[in-house]
Design a protein around this motif. Structure first.
Motif, PDB file in Angstrom:
ATOM      1  N   VAL A  88       0.822  -1.209   0.000  1.00 14.22           N
ATOM      2  CA  VAL A  88       0.000   0.000   0.000  1.00 14.22           C
ATOM      3  C   VAL A  88       0.862   1.267   0.000  1.00 14.22           C
ATOM      4  O   VAL A  88       0.669   2.166  -0.812  1.00 14.22           O
ATOM      5  N   SER A 126     -10.101  -7.267  -3.185  1.00 12.63           N
ATOM      6  CA  SER A 126      -9.817  -7.044  -1.767  1.00 12.63           C
ATOM      7  C   SER A 126     -10.979  -6.314  -1.108  1.00 12.63           C
ATOM      8  O   SER A 126     -11.667  -5.507  -1.747  1.00 12.63           O
ATOM      9  N   THR A 128     -10.598  -4.013   0.589  1.00  7.48           N
ATOM     10  CA  THR A 128     -10.192  -2.606   0.577  1.00  7.48           C
ATOM     11  C   THR A 128     -11.131  -1.769  -0.305  1.00  7.48           C
ATOM     12  O   THR A 128     -11.249  -0.566  -0.110  1.00  7.48           O
ATOM     13  N   TYR A 151      -2.882   1.386  -4.802  1.00  7.38           N
ATOM     14  CA  TYR A 151      -3.059  -0.074  -4.748  1.00  7.38           C
ATOM     15  C   TYR A 151      -4.550  -0.421  -4.689  1.00  7.38           C
ATOM     16  O   TYR A 151      -5.049  -1.225  -5.474  1.00  7.38           O
ATOM     17  N   PRO A 182      -5.880 -12.224   4.675  1.00  7.63           N
ATOM     18  CA  PRO A 182      -5.344 -13.595   4.605  1.00  7.63           C
ATOM     19  C   PRO A 182      -4.128 -13.779   5.512  1.00  7.63           C
ATOM     20  O   PRO A 182      -3.207 -12.967   5.484  1.00  7.63           O
ATOM     21  N   GLN A 200       4.688  -5.227   6.576  1.00 11.82           N
ATOM     22  CA  GLN A 200       3.704  -4.177   6.881  1.00 11.82           C
ATOM     23  C   GLN A 200       2.464  -4.776   7.535  1.00 11.82           C
ATOM     24  O   GLN A 200       1.726  -4.092   8.229  1.00 11.82           O
ATOM     25  N   LEU A 202       0.156  -7.354   9.920  1.00  8.10           N
ATOM     26  CA  LEU A 202       0.224  -7.678  11.340  1.00  8.10           C
ATOM     27  C   LEU A 202       0.845  -9.047  11.647  1.00  8.10           C
ATOM     28  O   LEU A 202       1.766  -9.141  12.468  1.00  8.10           O
ATOM     29  N   PHE A 205       4.518  -9.609  11.102  1.00  6.74           N
ATOM     30  CA  PHE A 205       5.272  -8.775  12.054  1.00  6.74           C
ATOM     31  C   PHE A 205       5.281  -9.438  13.425  1.00  6.74           C
ATOM     32  O   PHE A 205       6.305  -9.447  14.119  1.00  6.74           O
ATOM     33  N   SER A 218       4.585  -2.807  17.181  1.00  3.43           N
ATOM     34  CA  SER A 218       3.845  -1.590  17.512  1.00  3.43           C
ATOM     35  C   SER A 218       2.375  -1.841  17.197  1.00  3.43           C
ATOM     36  O   SER A 218       2.035  -2.166  16.054  1.00  3.43           O
ATOM     37  N   VAL A 219       1.539  -1.695  18.186  1.00  2.42           N
ATOM     38  CA  VAL A 219       0.087  -1.802  17.954  1.00  2.42           C
ATOM     39  C   VAL A 219      -0.400  -0.394  17.626  1.00  2.42           C
ATOM     40  O   VAL A 219      -0.280   0.520  18.454  1.00  2.42           O
ATOM     41  N   PHE A 220      -0.926  -0.248  16.419  1.00  2.72           N
ATOM     42  CA  PHE A 220      -1.256   1.093  15.933  1.00  2.72           C
ATOM     43  C   PHE A 220      -2.599   1.595  16.482  1.00  2.72           C
ATOM     44  O   PHE A 220      -3.628   1.470  15.833  1.00  2.72           O
ATOM     45  N   CYS A 231      -8.040  -1.840  16.308  1.00  2.00           N
ATOM     46  CA  CYS A 231      -8.814  -2.049  15.073  1.00  2.00           C
ATOM     47  C   CYS A 231      -9.261  -3.508  14.917  1.00  2.00           C
ATOM     48  O   CYS A 231      -8.581  -4.427  15.390  1.00  2.00           O
ATOM     49  N   ARG A 233     -10.383  -6.621  12.288  1.00  3.07           N
ATOM     50  CA  ARG A 233     -10.306  -7.158  10.927  1.00  3.07           C
ATOM     51  C   ARG A 233     -10.824  -8.582  10.935  1.00  3.07           C
ATOM     52  O   ARG A 233     -10.922  -9.222  11.983  1.00  3.07           O
ATOM     53  N   VAL A 274      -6.741  -6.261  17.081  1.00  2.85           N
ATOM     54  CA  VAL A 274      -5.293  -6.486  17.046  1.00  2.85           C
ATOM     55  C   VAL A 274      -4.852  -7.214  18.319  1.00  2.85           C
ATOM     56  O   VAL A 274      -4.073  -8.182  18.267  1.00  2.85           O
ATOM     57  N   ARG A 297      -2.041   4.344  12.740  1.00  2.71           N
ATOM     58  CA  ARG A 297      -1.383   4.351  11.425  1.00  2.71           C
ATOM     59  C   ARG A 297      -2.315   5.070  10.450  1.00  2.71           C
ATOM     60  O   ARG A 297      -3.503   4.765  10.385  1.00  2.71           O
ATOM     61  N   GLY A 299      -4.480   6.099   7.489  1.00  4.76           N
ATOM     62  CA  GLY A 299      -5.200   5.338   6.460  1.00  4.76           C
ATOM     63  C   GLY A 299      -5.891   4.084   6.980  1.00  4.76           C
ATOM     64  O   GLY A 299      -6.635   3.450   6.247  1.00  4.76           O
TER      65      GLY A 299
END
Ligand code: UD1
Length: 340
Positions: A88, A126, A128, A151, A182, A200, A202, A205, A218-220, A231, A233, A274, A297, A299
């Motif tokens: 992205v 996606s 998105t 993207y 996914p 990038q 989760l 990482f 880092s938990v955004f 957040c 998902r 998260v 983060r 966006g």
């Protein structure tokens, strides 16, 4: 058995889908430019299925070569099109690269498919495209929102290009699959996600932090309007996702589709925060994860999870694996991939 082309078939979702296609008896041809994968993935696939898929290193931007490829493989009955760039942040910096990689290549493939007698086409889209949906869970009828990044825009434009083409191309039937998030890997840990550089997303990482490559996750943001402030998902196991591609392809090849162009959400239907993902990881790995809460983060949307009714009822598909299964397999893969 029918011959199926998988573009980007050595990538994360592509490689898992090749395994499921071969398990169903399909003959698979992979093309991949190896820009975000390696030929070693072929060995992983072969070791799982016992059958080496055909592979051609090919950059879809090279139109002449694409044309020649389809001349050679004019017996292709289906195409699953994964090959695309997907970072992205990079897409914001390099929009033209993304439009060229993701859009011009799609056009070239569709031009070749027009020449075939009959073909089924599956497109990697996606969630998105929905942006921050007004209603949750998200159905396929939720409006497509202004894309947040080039993207995301390539997924929206891609869907429109396919839909427009299907209207005037009776031999072409297509399904766009809108993936939620996914994660995970094949239980054998012979294939999995191979992020280049700093991940990038989760889950890679998390596993790279646990294995010591990254110091801390880092938990955004923990001030979102969600139960624990982080957040939400819809994390779908990549093997469930891969199986959905086979089901969607079967639908097209057996003429079970209702219209020449259809869209389906692919998710579990359950949202996880998260911190819930972190907890699931800690549970299955038996180790504490080093993380800290940082600022939001840019966006990021607050919450997204799928309404799976359409995929359940029309495709006859639903997820079988859990978030714990996904985290267990992701962790197994992370430990194994360092040895490969
Ligand atoms: C991201 C992309 C999306 C793309 C998808 C592909 C953005 C804004 N969105 O989705 O367009 O289709 O990847 O997989 O990049 N998180 C952390 N710390 C991290 C990484 C992530 O807290 O180090 C959080 C994020 O804030 C988010 C969740 O984890 O709430 C999932 O993030 P990620 O895996 O990047 O996926 P998406 O943002 O949903």
């Amino acid at each position: 058995m029918d011959k199926i082309l998988v573009t980007g078939g050595l990538g994360f979702i592509g490689s898992h889908t090749v395994v499921e296609l071969q398990n169903e008896g399909y003959e698979v041809v992979i093309i991949d430019d190896l820009s975000n994968s390696t030929e070693k993935v072929l060995d992983g696939i072969t070791s799982i299925t016992g059958k080496k898929p055909l592979f051609e290193k090919l950059d879809l931007k090279e139109r002449d070569k694409v044309e020649r490829f389809f001349e050679k493989h004019s017996d292709i009955k289906g195409v699953i099109h994964f090959a695309a760039s997907k970072a992205v942040g990079e897409s914001v910096q390099e929009p033209l690269l993304y439009y060229e990689n993701n859009i011009s290549t799609l056009v070239y493939i569709l031009k070749e498919l027009k020449k075939l007698a009959s073909v089924g086409f599956i497109f990697s889209s996606s969630c998105t495209v929905y942006g921050q949906a007004d209603e949750l869970p998200i159905t396929e009828n939720a409006p497509v929102k202004q894309a947040e990044s080039p993207y995301g825009n390539t997924k929206q434009i891609g869907e429109e290009i396919i839909s427009d083409t299907c209207k005037v191309t009776p031999n072409l039937k297509a399904i766009a699959l809108r993936y939620f998030n996914p994660v995970g890997s094949h239980e054998s840990a012979k294939i999995g996600e191979l992020p280049i550089g700093v991940p990038q997303n989760l889950v890679p990482f998390i596993t790279q932090t646990a294995i010591g490559i990254r110091e801390q996750l880092s938990v955004f943001g923990d001030d979102y309007p969600t139960p624990d402030g982080t957040c939400i998902r819809d994390y779908i196991h990549v093997v469930d996702l891969a199986k959905a591609h086979v089901v969607a392809l079967n639908r097209l090849l057996k003429n079970k589709n209702k219209t020449n162009y259809e869209t389906f959400n692919l998710g579990t239907g359950t949202g996880s925060s998260v911190l819930e993902v972190v907890k699931a990881f800690e549970k299955v790995s038996g180790q504490k994860l080093n993380y800290k809460i940082v600022g939001r983060r840019e966006g990021d949307i607050i919450s997204a999870y799928a309404d799976t009714t359409k995929a359940n009822n029309e495709l006859g598909w639903k997820t079988q694996l859990t978030l714990d299964d996904a985290m267990r397999s992701a962790w197994k893969w992370e430990q194994k991939v360092r040895e490969l």
